[in-house]
Design an enzyme around this catalytic site. Sequence first.
Site, PDB file in Angstrom:
ATOM      1  N   GLY A 113       8.033  -0.365  -5.801  1.00 20.79           N
ATOM      2  CA  GLY A 113       7.554  -0.045  -7.144  1.00 20.79           C
ATOM      3  C   GLY A 113       8.689  -0.094  -8.152  1.00 20.79           C
ATOM      4  N   ASP A 138      -0.701   3.029  -7.664  1.00 18.26           N
ATOM      5  CA  ASP A 138      -1.031   3.459  -9.027  1.00 18.26           C
ATOM      6  C   ASP A 138      -1.382   2.288  -9.943  1.00 18.26           C
ATOM      7  OD1 ASP A 138      -0.450   5.944  -8.108  1.00 18.26           O
ATOM      8  OD2 ASP A 138       1.267   6.311  -9.423  1.00 18.26           O
ATOM      9  N   GLY A 181      -1.969   9.157  -9.173  1.00 18.36           N
ATOM     10  CA  GLY A 181      -1.867   8.509 -10.480  1.00 18.36           C
ATOM     11  C   GLY A 181      -1.004   9.384 -11.359  1.00 18.36           C
ATOM     12  N   ARG A 182       0.266   9.079 -11.293  1.00 10.43           N
ATOM     13  CA  ARG A 182       1.282   9.914 -11.905  1.00 10.43           C
ATOM     14  C   ARG A 182       1.287   9.791 -13.430  1.00 10.43           C
ATOM     15  NH1 ARG A 182       6.495  11.648 -10.082  1.00 10.43           N
ATOM     16  NH2 ARG A 182       5.518  12.450  -8.282  1.00 10.43           N
ATOM     17  N   ARG A 278     -15.821  23.428  -6.862  1.00  7.23           N
ATOM     18  CA  ARG A 278     -15.025  23.197  -5.656  1.00  7.23           C
ATOM     19  C   ARG A 278     -14.090  22.028  -5.912  1.00  7.23           C
ATOM     20  NH1 ARG A 278     -17.068  27.356  -4.512  1.00  7.23           N
ATOM     21  NH2 ARG A 278     -18.148  27.949  -2.591  1.00  7.23           N
ATOM     22  N   GLN A 286      -5.139   8.561   0.247  1.00 11.92           N
ATOM     23  CA  GLN A 286      -5.313   7.326  -0.538  1.00 11.92           C
ATOM     24  C   GLN A 286      -4.269   6.267  -0.204  1.00 11.92           C
ATOM     25  OE1 GLN A 286      -6.232   8.803  -4.922  1.00 11.92           O
ATOM     26  NE2 GLN A 286      -5.108  10.284  -3.722  1.00 11.92           N
ATOM     27  N   ARG A 287      -3.166   6.687   0.371  1.00  9.23           N
ATOM     28  CA  ARG A 287      -2.097   5.724   0.667  1.00  9.23           C
ATOM     29  C   ARG A 287      -2.130   5.242   2.113  1.00  9.23           C
ATOM     30  NH1 ARG A 287       2.948   7.972  -2.233  1.00  9.23           N
ATOM     31  NH2 ARG A 287       3.857   7.910  -0.187  1.00  9.23           N
TER      32      ARG A 287
HETATM   33  O1  F6P Z   1       3.708   6.271  -7.150  1.00 13.96           O
HETATM   34  C1  F6P Z   1       2.769   6.277  -6.158  1.00 13.96           C
HETATM   35  C2  F6P Z   1       2.399   7.683  -5.780  1.00 13.96           C
HETATM   36  O2  F6P Z   1       1.360   7.536  -4.864  1.00 13.96           O
HETATM   37  C3  F6P Z   1       2.027   8.606  -6.937  1.00 13.96           C
HETATM   38  O3  F6P Z   1       0.729   8.462  -7.395  1.00 13.96           O
HETATM   39  C4  F6P Z   1       2.305   9.954  -6.353  1.00 13.96           C
HETATM   40  O4  F6P Z   1       2.575  10.917  -7.325  1.00 13.96           O
HETATM   41  C5  F6P Z   1       3.514   9.688  -5.521  1.00 13.96           C
HETATM   42  O5  F6P Z   1       3.463   8.349  -5.115  1.00 13.96           O
HETATM   43  C6  F6P Z   1       3.621  10.614  -4.335  1.00 13.96           C
HETATM   44  O6  F6P Z   1       4.800  10.363  -3.673  1.00 13.96           O
HETATM   45  P1  F6P Z   1       5.306  11.132  -2.373  1.00 13.96           P
HETATM   46  O7  F6P Z   1       4.870  10.303  -1.210  1.00 13.96           O
HETATM   47  O8  F6P Z   1       6.761  11.153  -2.517  1.00 13.96           O
HETATM   48  O9  F6P Z   1       4.681  12.476  -2.360  1.00 13.96           O
END
Ligand code: F6P
Length: 368
Positions: A113, A138, A181-182, A278, A286-287
């Site tokens: 990124g 993101d 989504g920072r 809630r 999500q990752r």
């Molecule tokens: O930048 C991608 C992201 O998934 C952000 O949306 C999120 O805040 C961040 O990475 C979380 O990162 P980490 O894995 O360090 O908690």
Amino acid sequence: MKIGILTGGGDCPGLNAVVRGVTKSALRRGWEVIGFRDGYRGLVEQDFTQLHDHDVSGIIIRGGTILGTSNTANPFAYTLPPLGSAAKPKDLSSLAFRNFKALGLDALVAIGGDGTLTMAEQLHKRGMPVVGVPKTIDNDLSATDVTFGFDSALRVATEAVDRVHTTAESHNRVMIVETMGRYAGWIALRAGIAGGGDVILLPEIPYKPEDIVAAVMDRKRRGKKFSIIVVAEGARPAKGRMTVASVVKGSPDPLRLGGVSYKIAALLDKSRVGLESRVVVLGHVQRGGEPTAFDRWLATGFGVKAAELLAKRRFGRMVSFRKYSFADVKIAEAVGRLRRVTPSSPEVRGALAVGVGFGNRKVTGDGR
Ligand code: F6P
């Protein structure tokens, strides 16, 4: 040619498909490929592995990265473990250059990124032949219409919104789904639209508590006794800041976000909307997991394009995807500028047209 590959920053679905794409097309050109472990840590600490065809075979469907990644290893401000220790970060970029030379490398492919690509650009400026590949769930990198990983994250977030719908309706509740989504709210926006969310809260549109309450009350008056709120982790009130879960000293981006959804739930309770709420925080779900077909396809195209750039010795470039075709741009032009949601965009206006609220009537100009 002998090339090195690394994956840096937060992981995301599709990283392996890029590693495979670069490696397979490099090997077919008769090149040698090595993979650095844990992003720039592998380059600084000479931790790497030779990549053969069998190493990358079958990984296109796998989430994560077979090379490992790090969102803390920065050759220009290197923090030796433990993270957050009192020791000051050191500039170990000369060591990275020495290792690069000692390994007989001709070029480096940096997949990551904004942070990873900024470091790649710094290395390139000092003479390292580098090609970048943009990654982030993101989807907030400028210079590319889309990044791989986003579609996979969106699938998870949309499924979550779909699933809470039935339980919200059964119990007459407000369900609040918090997405990642920072600084850009693409996941919340698209999952909110696709999942039929009622209120979508984004970092780009600071919310007004009274407008969120009004949207829920309005639905209630119209006989809809439940509401779905989709909120990006970076959303903040018009008079306030982002919700920071913790601060990790020594990390290039020390703020760990998460928890804004609990504030929204507390707000609704306090405002006596008469509905229970809630919260579901999706976080790293999500990752994780398999990339979608689109992400596998995009990531493979990015990998192949990166190898093409190397063959043409077009260094300092980043592959991108523009108007449905693969392209490339200067890394320097791609980093440091985020692609964020525009409140007046057709996409936001389209959501308003089907009754979605954004928690700030002044900014979005909706009547509710
Ligand atoms: O930048 C991608 C992201 O998934 C952000 O949306 C999120 O805040 C961040 O990475 C979380 O990162 P980490 O894995 O360090 O908690």
